[in-house]
Motif scaffolding. Sequence first.
Motif, PDB file in Angstrom:
ATOM      1  N   TYR A 197       0.832  -1.196   0.000  1.00 44.71           N
ATOM      2  CA  TYR A 197       0.000   0.000   0.000  1.00 44.71           C
ATOM      3  C   TYR A 197       0.868   1.248   0.000  1.00 44.71           C
ATOM      4  O   TYR A 197       2.064   1.203   0.271  1.00 44.71           O
ATOM      5  CB  TYR A 197      -0.991   0.020   1.166  1.00 44.71           C
ATOM      6  CG  TYR A 197      -0.388   0.162   2.536  1.00 44.71           C
ATOM      7  CD1 TYR A 197      -0.259   1.417   3.125  1.00 44.71           C
ATOM      8  CD2 TYR A 197       0.036  -0.942   3.260  1.00 44.71           C
ATOM      9  CE1 TYR A 197       0.285   1.547   4.397  1.00 44.71           C
ATOM     10  CE2 TYR A 197       0.569  -0.823   4.524  1.00 44.71           C
ATOM     11  CZ  TYR A 197       0.691   0.435   5.086  1.00 44.71           C
ATOM     12  OH  TYR A 197       1.230   0.561   6.338  1.00 44.71           O
ATOM     13  N   HIS A 249      -4.561  10.490   0.895  1.00 43.77           N
ATOM     14  CA  HIS A 249      -5.089   9.267   0.283  1.00 43.77           C
ATOM     15  C   HIS A 249      -4.228   8.076   0.686  1.00 43.77           C
ATOM     16  O   HIS A 249      -3.028   8.219   0.913  1.00 43.77           O
ATOM     17  CB  HIS A 249      -5.074   9.418  -1.248  1.00 43.77           C
ATOM     18  CG  HIS A 249      -5.712   8.300  -1.996  1.00 43.77           C
ATOM     19  ND1 HIS A 249      -7.059   8.066  -1.982  1.00 43.77           N
ATOM     20  CD2 HIS A 249      -5.178   7.341  -2.785  1.00 43.77           C
ATOM     21  CE1 HIS A 249      -7.330   7.009  -2.732  1.00 43.77           C
ATOM     22  NE2 HIS A 249      -6.199   6.558  -3.231  1.00 43.77           N
ATOM     23  N   THR A 250      -4.852   6.920   0.784  1.00 42.09           N
ATOM     24  CA  THR A 250      -4.123   5.658   0.946  1.00 42.09           C
ATOM     25  C   THR A 250      -4.615   4.726  -0.146  1.00 42.09           C
ATOM     26  O   THR A 250      -5.817   4.533  -0.311  1.00 42.09           O
ATOM     27  CB  THR A 250      -4.367   5.029   2.332  1.00 42.09           C
ATOM     28  OG1 THR A 250      -3.877   5.917   3.333  1.00 42.09           O
ATOM     29  CG2 THR A 250      -3.666   3.689   2.464  1.00 42.09           C
ATOM     30  N   SER A 251      -3.684   4.176  -0.923  1.00 45.35           N
ATOM     31  CA  SER A 251      -4.063   3.242  -1.989  1.00 45.35           C
ATOM     32  C   SER A 251      -3.534   1.851  -1.650  1.00 45.35           C
ATOM     33  O   SER A 251      -2.372   1.690  -1.314  1.00 45.35           O
ATOM     34  CB  SER A 251      -3.526   3.728  -3.348  1.00 45.35           C
ATOM     35  OG  SER A 251      -2.124   3.910  -3.323  1.00 45.35           O
ATOM     36  N   HIS A 307      -2.951  -2.214  -2.811  1.00 44.17           N
ATOM     37  CA  HIS A 307      -2.630  -2.874  -4.074  1.00 44.17           C
ATOM     38  C   HIS A 307      -2.463  -4.374  -3.892  1.00 44.17           C
ATOM     39  O   HIS A 307      -1.901  -4.826  -2.892  1.00 44.17           O
ATOM     40  CB  HIS A 307      -1.361  -2.251  -4.665  1.00 44.17           C
ATOM     41  CG  HIS A 307      -1.483  -0.769  -4.791  1.00 44.17           C
ATOM     42  ND1 HIS A 307      -2.224  -0.172  -5.779  1.00 44.17           N
ATOM     43  CD2 HIS A 307      -1.022   0.240  -4.004  1.00 44.17           C
ATOM     44  CE1 HIS A 307      -2.187   1.134  -5.618  1.00 44.17           C
ATOM     45  NE2 HIS A 307      -1.473   1.412  -4.546  1.00 44.17           N
ATOM     46  N   VAL A 310       1.865   1.667 -10.355  1.00 40.21           N
ATOM     47  CA  VAL A 310       0.581   2.182  -9.887  1.00 40.21           C
ATOM     48  C   VAL A 310       0.275   3.501 -10.571  1.00 40.21           C
ATOM     49  O   VAL A 310       1.149   4.354 -10.712  1.00 40.21           O
ATOM     50  CB  VAL A 310       0.635   2.403  -8.351  1.00 40.21           C
ATOM     51  CG1 VAL A 310      -0.599   3.109  -7.856  1.00 40.21           C
ATOM     52  CG2 VAL A 310       0.835   1.101  -7.623  1.00 40.21           C
ATOM     53  N   VAL A 315      -2.831   6.223  -9.862  1.00 39.04           N
ATOM     54  CA  VAL A 315      -3.974   6.385  -8.974  1.00 39.04           C
ATOM     55  C   VAL A 315      -4.337   7.853  -8.816  1.00 39.04           C
ATOM     56  O   VAL A 315      -3.464   8.720  -8.776  1.00 39.04           O
ATOM     57  CB  VAL A 315      -3.672   5.730  -7.593  1.00 39.04           C
ATOM     58  CG1 VAL A 315      -2.500   6.394  -6.910  1.00 39.04           C
ATOM     59  CG2 VAL A 315      -4.875   5.726  -6.686  1.00 39.04           C
ATOM     60  N   ILE A 325      -5.348  10.817  -6.600  1.00 35.83           N
ATOM     61  CA  ILE A 325      -5.120  11.073  -5.176  1.00 35.83           C
ATOM     62  C   ILE A 325      -5.926  12.262  -4.663  1.00 35.83           C
ATOM     63  O   ILE A 325      -5.632  12.822  -3.617  1.00 35.83           O
ATOM     64  CB  ILE A 325      -3.617  11.253  -4.858  1.00 35.83           C
ATOM     65  CG1 ILE A 325      -3.001  12.376  -5.677  1.00 35.83           C
ATOM     66  CG2 ILE A 325      -2.878   9.949  -5.080  1.00 35.83           C
ATOM     67  CD1 ILE A 325      -1.560  12.700  -5.274  1.00 35.83           C
TER      68      ILE A 325
END
Length: 155
Positions: free
Chosen positions: A59, A81-83, A85, A92, A94, A96
């Motif tokens: 992540y 933000h936290t993504s 995976h 990645v 993404v 944000i």
Amino acid sequence: MKRLKIISIAAVMLCSLVLIVPHSSQAASITSLSVNASPDYGGGGSTCARLTADEDISYIDWYVKQTYPADEVDNNWTRIHTSMHPTGTRSVSVGIGSLDGHIKIAEYDIKAEVKFSVASDTSTTTTSVYKPVFDSSGYQETGVYGYSEFDSSLL
């Protein structure tokens, strides 16, 4: 007894060889980070981040800090933000969130803290957000129809 001595000597030599041979223990790391923001036409400019790493990413915690204009500078990082995976993800792209623009261009530092399975790494980059002055009807008090826009990709 002679056989035991030979085996012992061979074992010591093998251990010595293992200690002498240089070992490479590269930690998992971020290999590239880029962030692009679209112009802010009201409500902020959409921001997209691209990150690649040399190990699987678990992540990423994304942080932002405004650095320009001077009257809006942030002193502390804010997590935006936290993504998360799946296993096997090393690249990645993404969204944000959105960042507020400015007619003089608002600049932001973006920080990515990547968590790998057994390590972590951090990288920082900068992006800017332009906010054109316009009226939704396209008419300003000057009597001129239209709006101005700055292409930040030319920087």
